[in-house]
Design an enzyme around this catalytic site. Sequence first.
Site, mmCIF file in Angstrom:
data_model
loop_
_atom_site.group_PDB
_atom_site.id
_atom_site.type_symbol
_atom_site.label_atom_id
_atom_site.label_comp_id
_atom_site.label_asym_id
_atom_site.label_seq_id
_atom_site.Cartn_x
_atom_site.Cartn_y
_atom_site.Cartn_z
ATOM 1 N N GLY A 1 0.844 -1.212 0.000
ATOM 2 C CA GLY A 1 0.000 0.000 0.000
ATOM 3 C C GLY A 1 0.873 1.253 0.000
ATOM 4 N N ALA B 1 -11.201 11.267 21.183
ATOM 5 C CA ALA B 1 -12.246 10.244 21.013
ATOM 6 C C ALA B 1 -12.680 9.721 22.378
ATOM 7 C CB ALA B 1 -11.714 9.095 20.162
ATOM 8 N N ARG C 1 -5.757 -2.834 9.013
ATOM 9 C CA ARG C 1 -6.292 -4.183 8.822
ATOM 10 C C ARG C 1 -5.880 -5.111 9.975
ATOM 11 N NH1 ARG C 1 -5.309 -5.649 2.920
ATOM 12 N NH2 ARG C 1 -3.203 -5.011 3.428
ATOM 13 N N ALA D 1 15.460 10.728 -1.566
ATOM 14 C CA ALA D 1 16.632 10.671 -0.682
ATOM 15 C C ALA D 1 17.580 9.548 -1.110
ATOM 16 C CB ALA D 1 16.177 10.468 0.760
ATOM 17 N N GLY E 1 5.940 -2.245 3.469
ATOM 18 C CA GLY E 1 5.563 -2.770 4.780
ATOM 19 C C GLY E 1 6.118 -4.166 5.002
ATOM 20 N N ASP E 2 5.568 -4.865 5.998
ATOM 21 C CA ASP E 2 6.192 -6.143 6.358
ATOM 22 C C ASP E 2 6.051 -7.214 5.278
ATOM 23 O OD1 ASP E 2 3.523 -6.321 6.884
ATOM 24 O OD2 ASP E 2 3.731 -7.249 8.859
ATOM 25 N N GLY E 3 4.967 -7.169 4.504
ATOM 26 C CA GLY E 3 4.815 -8.122 3.394
ATOM 27 C C GLY E 3 5.939 -7.937 2.382
ATOM 28 N N ARG F 1 -24.577 7.334 13.911
ATOM 29 C CA ARG F 1 -24.125 7.420 12.526
ATOM 30 C C ARG F 1 -22.764 6.737 12.369
ATOM 31 N NH1 ARG F 1 -28.609 8.769 12.141
ATOM 32 N NH2 ARG F 1 -29.548 10.509 11.014
ATOM 33 N N THR G 1 4.447 2.687 5.443
ATOM 34 C CA THR G 1 3.045 2.264 5.526
ATOM 35 C C THR G 1 2.334 3.197 6.502
ATOM 36 O OG1 THR G 1 1.526 0.615 6.483
ATOM 37 C CG2 THR G 1 3.799 0.451 7.171
ATOM 38 N N ASP H 1 0.116 2.317 8.437
ATOM 39 C CA ASP H 1 -0.350 1.548 9.598
ATOM 40 C C ASP H 1 0.587 1.605 10.807
ATOM 41 O OD1 ASP H 1 -2.477 0.803 8.071
ATOM 42 O OD2 ASP H 1 -1.778 -1.228 7.672
ATOM 43 N N LYS I 1 -22.951 14.199 27.798
ATOM 44 C CA LYS I 1 -21.987 14.541 26.740
ATOM 45 C C LYS I 1 -22.776 14.855 25.476
ATOM 46 C CE LYS I 1 -17.899 12.757 26.487
ATOM 47 N NZ LYS I 1 -16.603 12.729 26.901
ATOM 48 N N ARG J 1 1.141 -5.162 -5.016
ATOM 49 C CA ARG J 1 1.406 -6.306 -4.131
ATOM 50 C C ARG J 1 1.580 -7.492 -5.082
ATOM 51 N NH1 ARG J 1 -3.061 -3.731 -1.069
ATOM 52 N NH2 ARG J 1 -2.146 -2.778 0.787
ATOM 53 N N ARG K 1 -16.995 15.999 14.432
ATOM 54 C CA ARG K 1 -17.339 16.394 15.815
ATOM 55 C C ARG K 1 -18.299 17.593 15.798
ATOM 56 N NH1 ARG K 1 -16.693 13.996 20.797
ATOM 57 N NH2 ARG K 1 -14.461 13.714 20.636
ATOM 58 N N ASP L 1 2.788 -0.449 11.672
ATOM 59 C CA ASP L 1 2.734 -1.756 12.360
ATOM 60 C C ASP L 1 3.988 -2.595 12.126
ATOM 61 O OD1 ASP L 1 2.263 -2.119 9.677
ATOM 62 O OD2 ASP L 1 0.659 -3.574 9.934
ATOM 63 N N ARG M 1 -4.759 7.503 2.932
ATOM 64 C CA ARG M 1 -3.487 7.117 2.303
ATOM 65 C C ARG M 1 -2.908 8.219 1.418
ATOM 66 N NH1 ARG M 1 -3.966 1.154 1.157
ATOM 67 N NH2 ARG M 1 -3.567 1.585 -1.011
HETATM 68 O O1 F6P Z 1 -1.469 -1.482 4.661
HETATM 69 C C1 F6P Z 1 -1.984 -0.237 4.476
HETATM 70 C C2 F6P Z 1 -3.463 -0.275 4.276
HETATM 71 O O2 F6P Z 1 -3.885 1.045 4.040
HETATM 72 C C3 F6P Z 1 -4.283 -0.906 5.416
HETATM 73 O O3 F6P Z 1 -4.485 -0.044 6.501
HETATM 74 C C4 F6P Z 1 -5.540 -1.257 4.706
HETATM 75 O O4 F6P Z 1 -6.228 -2.267 5.359
HETATM 76 C C5 F6P Z 1 -5.061 -1.706 3.374
HETATM 77 O O5 F6P Z 1 -3.830 -1.049 3.145
HETATM 78 C C6 F6P Z 1 -5.995 -1.421 2.241
HETATM 79 O O6 F6P Z 1 -5.492 -1.956 1.083
HETATM 80 P P1 F6P Z 1 -6.083 -1.702 -0.369
HETATM 81 O O7 F6P Z 1 -5.640 -0.355 -0.804
HETATM 82 O O8 F6P Z 1 -5.487 -2.787 -1.194
HETATM 83 O O9 F6P Z 1 -7.551 -1.790 -0.248
#
Ligand code: F6P
Length: 326
Positions: free
Chosen positions: A14, A190, A175, A25, A105-107, A250, A129, A131, A217, A75, A158, A133, A259
């Site tokens: 992603g 939040a 995800r 860079a 990312g990790d993948g 809602r 990424t 995320d 609230k 990917r 808000r 993560d 992104r």
């Molecule tokens: O890994 C980054 C990410 O934005 C995740 O947070 C999300 O679940 C996923 O990619 C969405 O992927 P795609 O753009 O393939 O729907």
Amino acid sequence: MGKITNIGILTSGGDSPGMNAAIRAVVRAGIYHGFKVFGIRHGYNGMIYNQIKELKSHDVANTIQRGGTFLKTARSKEFMTPEGMEIAYNNLKLNKIDALVIIGGDGSFRGALEFSNKYDIPCIGIPGTIDNDIFGTDDTIGYDTAINTVIEAVDKIRDTASSHERLFFIEVMGRDAGFIALRAGIACGAEAILIPEVETPIETLKEHLENGFKRKKSSNIILVAEGEKAGGAFEIAKAVEKDFKDYSVRVTVLGHIQRGGSPSAYDRFLASRLGVAAVEALMEDQRSIMVGTQNQQVVYVPFSKSVKAHKPIDPKLLELIEILNV
Ligand code: F6P
């Protein structure tokens, strides 16, 4: 390991804001240190389909502020097969590329680890990424921008939520991880967050909301990470709505807006720093590592570690949400 002269660079998985700044860079640090740098388009697929072209300094001019990735991303399933890897390797040899920098990312790092184990191509990863993560680095490129996008959107929601005295479930990306929900949740005030790492029984959430209603609230914002186990914002909203008939509920899904956009100052800085560090890592004969940061310092983390371990959520930060909602 032979002497490196030509470095290939690609973005994979992603996209995230700041990837262009990282490419820039790597290109400029590479040229500065006497290498040639080659852009590989469409992630690992570009190695398989030979979409490889040298990048000069002017090719990355005016890119630091742009979101997305001008090299495109993918990917690649094909790359994860032995045949795909072999074709990719042969194309690297054809273009005389002897090292790779992978932004993703990790993948993407799992692919790089396998590739560098199999072939004599040093691979350096740069964590990109939204995320955040990836184990072994405090921050990933794009996370800060994504959080800023989330809080900007939530601030707007808000306004309308408190005008109508409504309860909003806002789904954010993540995800497998709740880092976006966690930091953005703290930053936008939040009332609660729901993330994949921590199971929140629906009854606990209802109790929490009840307390909020008693305190009159005027609005409630619950950030839900998309990977949350109860089934996402719509499902949770349905379950809560049954018991809070008088309350207007809602749901908003922020989606891919998170992104995109121009990278924040922090993401540009991080991308620039890690891009230069990736080239320096190659000069130090590193071959299968991610460059990241820990406590504001650049660190090298072996791919074997960064792809295996799960980045933990800081329980103190979760507690913050509770404390701040007293
Ligand atoms: O890994 C980054 C990410 O934005 C995740 O947070 C999300 O679940 C996923 O990619 C969405 O992927 P795609 O753009 O393939 O729907």
